[in-house]
Design an enzyme around this catalytic site. Structure first.
Site, PDB file in Angstrom:
ATOM      1  N   LYS A   1      52.175   4.852  -2.087  1.00 27.41           N
ATOM      2  CA  LYS A   1      51.913   5.254  -3.476  1.00 27.41           C
ATOM      3  C   LYS A   1      51.236   6.612  -3.583  1.00 27.41           C
ATOM      4  CE  LYS A   1      51.913   0.948  -6.093  1.00 27.41           C
ATOM      5  NZ  LYS A   1      52.102  -0.122  -5.088  1.00 27.41           N
TER       6      LYS A   1
ATOM      7  N   GLU B   1      48.165   2.667 -16.318  1.00 29.68           N
ATOM      8  CA  GLU B   1      47.744   1.274 -16.254  1.00 29.68           C
ATOM      9  C   GLU B   1      47.803   0.854 -14.798  1.00 29.68           C
ATOM     10  OE1 GLU B   1      50.838   2.107 -16.890  1.00 29.68           O
ATOM     11  OE2 GLU B   1      51.919   0.878 -15.416  1.00 29.68           O
TER      12      GLU B   1
ATOM     13  N   SER C   1      55.799  -0.101   3.873  1.00 24.71           N
ATOM     14  CA  SER C   1      55.266   0.656   2.733  1.00 24.71           C
ATOM     15  C   SER C   1      53.743   0.687   2.666  1.00 24.71           C
ATOM     16  CB  SER C   1      55.838   0.103   1.422  1.00 24.71           C
ATOM     17  OG  SER C   1      55.589  -1.288   1.307  1.00 24.71           O
TER      18      SER C   1
HETATM   19  C1  LIG Z   1      53.151  -1.065  -5.067  1.00 27.94           C
HETATM   20  C2  LIG Z   1      53.671  -1.388  -3.733  1.00 27.94           C
HETATM   21  C3  LIG Z   1      55.029  -1.730  -3.536  1.00 27.94           C
HETATM   22  C4  LIG Z   1      56.016  -1.911  -4.653  1.00 27.94           C
HETATM   23  O1  LIG Z   1      56.356  -0.766  -5.358  1.00 27.94           O
HETATM   24  P1  LIG Z   1      57.751  -0.034  -5.203  1.00 27.94           P
HETATM   25  O2  LIG Z   1      57.755   0.909  -6.355  1.00 27.94           O
HETATM   26  O3  LIG Z   1      58.847  -1.064  -5.295  1.00 27.94           O
HETATM   27  O4  LIG Z   1      57.755   0.634  -3.892  1.00 27.94           O
HETATM   28  C5  LIG Z   1      55.475  -1.932  -2.235  1.00 27.94           C
HETATM   29  N1  LIG Z   1      54.640  -1.853  -1.187  1.00 27.94           N
HETATM   30  C6  LIG Z   1      53.334  -1.544  -1.334  1.00 27.94           C
HETATM   31  C7  LIG Z   1      52.467  -1.479  -0.127  1.00 27.94           C
HETATM   32  C8  LIG Z   1      52.800  -1.308  -2.609  1.00 27.94           C
HETATM   33  O5  LIG Z   1      51.498  -1.009  -2.748  1.00 27.94           O
END
Ligand SMILES: *Cc1c(COP(=O)(O)O)cnc(C)c1O
Length: 400
Positions: free
Chosen positions: A95, A117, A384
Site C-alpha cells: 500500500k 477513509e 503483498s
Molecule cells: C489492503 C491489502 C490487500 C488488498 O488490497 P488490494 O487493493 O486488493 O491489493 C492485500 N494485501 C495486503 C497486505 C493489504 O494490506
C-alpha cells in the site's frame, strides 16, 4: 505479438472496455477531470518522477527481492514457488507504493490536505506515513467500531500525526467512514485530495493507483528474467479491490506464455453468504462511482461481504480486473478462510515468513496447484504484506 492489447487502457473517459468510467454527479465529474488533467501533466514531469523514484529506493526499500521458496517447493513436490517480497517494504505491505504516489501528487498539485477513509486501518497507516514524509496534513475517517477493534493501527496513525476522525453514525464501520470522509472532501475539493486505497472509484483513480503500483511487476519481470533467463509460468496475487494484483500483472499482460491468476476470498464457502468473491459470483453493476463486477443482494444493494482477511472484504472490484476477466486474460480463482489459515501457517513454518492473511490467499492457491505441476515450472506469488498484524488473531483462532 507486436501491438500491446492493454497498454492504452483506460480510454480518455476512463473505461476498460465497458468497466470503469465516472458514475458520479456532474460537479464531481468536473473535479475528477481536473485531477486527471493534473495527474497526466505531473506524472511526466522529471522532478516528480525523480522524487518518487528516490522515495521508492531510499524510503520504501525498493526493489523488493524475489525469494525462491525452495523448502516449500520441495515439500509440495511440484512447481517452483517464488515470492515477490512486498512484505519487506517500509510499513510492511504494497500500500505504501500508491500512498506515496498520491501524497506526492497532492503536494505537486498544491493541495492543503489529504483525506481518506480506512476500514481495518492499513490504508490509514500507509497514507499517514506517506503524508508525514511528504509534509502534508492528513485526515483519516474511521468507524468507531473499527477503531475499537484495530488498536495498533489507530495508535500508529495518532503517532504519525494524522487527524483521526471517529465516525459514529450508522453502523460506525467502513461504509459510514466512506460517507463521512467524502462529505469532508466535498467541502473544498479544490484544496483537498481524496486518496483512494485501491484500484477502485471513479476515473482517474483506478488508473493512478495502478500506475503507482505497477512498479511491482516491472521489477519482478526484470528480476525473474535476470535470475532465470525466462519468465515465470504462473503469476498470482490476492484480489480485494485489486491494487497489488494489478500492480503485479500489468508488466505481464502482453506475455501470452504467462498464466495470470487473481485469488479472491471464498470466506466460509462460495455456497454460503459469507464470502467476498466478487469476480467469481458477482455480476456487472455499479458501485462507488465505477462500473465493475459487484456482489449484490436481491434488492440490488451491495451484499454484506466476509473474509478472514479484512483487506479483502469489498463487494466491488477494480474495473480493470472486471475487464481482464471478460477478456479471458486473467483467471480468477478463490481460497477459503480455512485454506488461507493453512497457507499462513505453512509459509511461516516452512520458510520463516509470516504472510498477511490477504497475501495468504495467493499462497493457498499456489500450494493447491504446485503439486499438480512439473518441477521445472515456476509460480511467482505477489506476497503483498507481512502478517504481524494478524499474528494474535491467528494464534487465538488456532489455539496456539
Ligand atoms: C489492503 C491489502 C490487500 C488488498 O488490497 P488490494 O487493493 O486488493 O491489493 C492485500 N494485501 C495486503 C497486505 C493489504 O494490506
Amino acid at each position: 505479438m507486436s501491438i500491446s492489447r492493454f497498454a492504452n487502457l483506460p480510454d480518455a473517459q476512463g473505461f476498460f472496455g465497458r468497466f470503469g468510467g465516472q458514475f458520479i454527479p456532474p460537479e464531481l465529474k468536473q473535479v475528477m477531470d481536473e485531477i486527471d488533467a493534473a495527474y497526466e501533466e505531473i506524472r511526466l514531469r522529471e522532478d516528480f518522477q525523480q522524487e518518487l523514484a528516490e522515495l521508492f529506493t531510499d524510503y520504501v526499500g525498493r526493489p523488493s527481492p524475489i525469494f525462491h521458496a525452495r523448502r516449500l517447493s520441495e515439500k509440495l513436490g511440484g512447481a517452483q514457488i517464488h515470492l515477490k517480497r512486498e512484505d519487506l517494504n517500509h510499513t510492511g505491505a504494497h500500500k505504501i507504493n500508491h500512498c506515496l504516489g498520491e501524497a506526492l501528487l497532492a503536494k505537486f498539485m498544491g493541495k492543503t490536505k489529504v483525506i481518506a477513509e480506512t476500514g481495518a486501518g492499513q490504508h490509514g497507516v500507509a497514507l499517514a506515513t506517506a503524508c508525514a514524509l511528504v509534509g502534508i496534513p492528513c485526515e483519516i475517517h474511521m468507524g468507531q467500531v473499527d477503531i475499537e477493534k484495530e488498536h495498533p493501527n489507530v495508535t500508529k496513525m495518532k503517532i504519525l500525526g494524522c487527524k483521526l476522525v471517529a465516525v459514529t453514525r450508522g453502523t460506525a464501520t467502513l461504509k459510514d467512514a466512506v460517507d463521512s470522509a467524502f462529505e469532508e472532501y466535498l467541502k473544498d475539493p479544490q484544496n483537498f485530495l481524496y486518496a483512494i486505497g485501491s484500484v477502485v472509484g471513479p476515473h482517474p483513480f483506478p488508473k493512478m493507483v495502478r500506475d503507482f503500483q505497477s512498479i511491482i511487476g516491472r521489477e519482478a519481470r526484470q528480476q525473474f528474467l535476470e535470475r532465470h533467463g525466462r519468465l515465470p509460468d504462473h503469476v498470482t496475487a490476492c484480489v480485494g479491490g485489486g491494487s497489488n494484483a494489478i500492480g503485479m500483472f500489468t508488466a505481464f499482460l502482453d506475455d501470452d506464455s504467462v498464466h495470470l491468476v487473481g485469488v479472491e476470498p471464498a470466506g466460509e464457502g462460495l455456497d454460503t453468504q459469507r464470502h467476498s468473491a466478487t469476480l467469481t459470483l458477482g455480476k456487472p453493476g455499479e458501485i462507488h462511482g465505477m462500473a465493475c463486477y459487484v456482489l449484490e443482494d436481491e434488492q440490488g444493494n451491495p451484499m454484506p461481504v466476509h473474509s478472514i482477511a479484512s483487506g479483502l472484504d469489498y463487494p466491488g472490484v477494480g474495473p480493470q480486473h472486471s475487464y481482464l476477466k471478460e477478456q479471458g486474460r486473467v483467471d480468477y480463482e478463490t481460497a477459503t478462510d480455512d485454506e488461507c489459515l493453512d497457507a499462513f501457517l505453512t509459509l511461516s513454518r516452512v520458510e520463516g515468513i509470516i504472510p498477511a492473511l490477504e497475501s495468504a490467499h495467493a499462497v493457498a492457491w499456489a500450494i493447491r496447484i504446485a503439486a499438480t505441476l512439473p518441477k521445472d515450472q515456476h509460480i511467482l506469488i505477489n506476497l503483498s504484506g507481512r502478517g504481524d498484524k494478524d499474528a494474535d488473531y491467528v494464534a487465538d483462532k488456532l489455539g496456539l
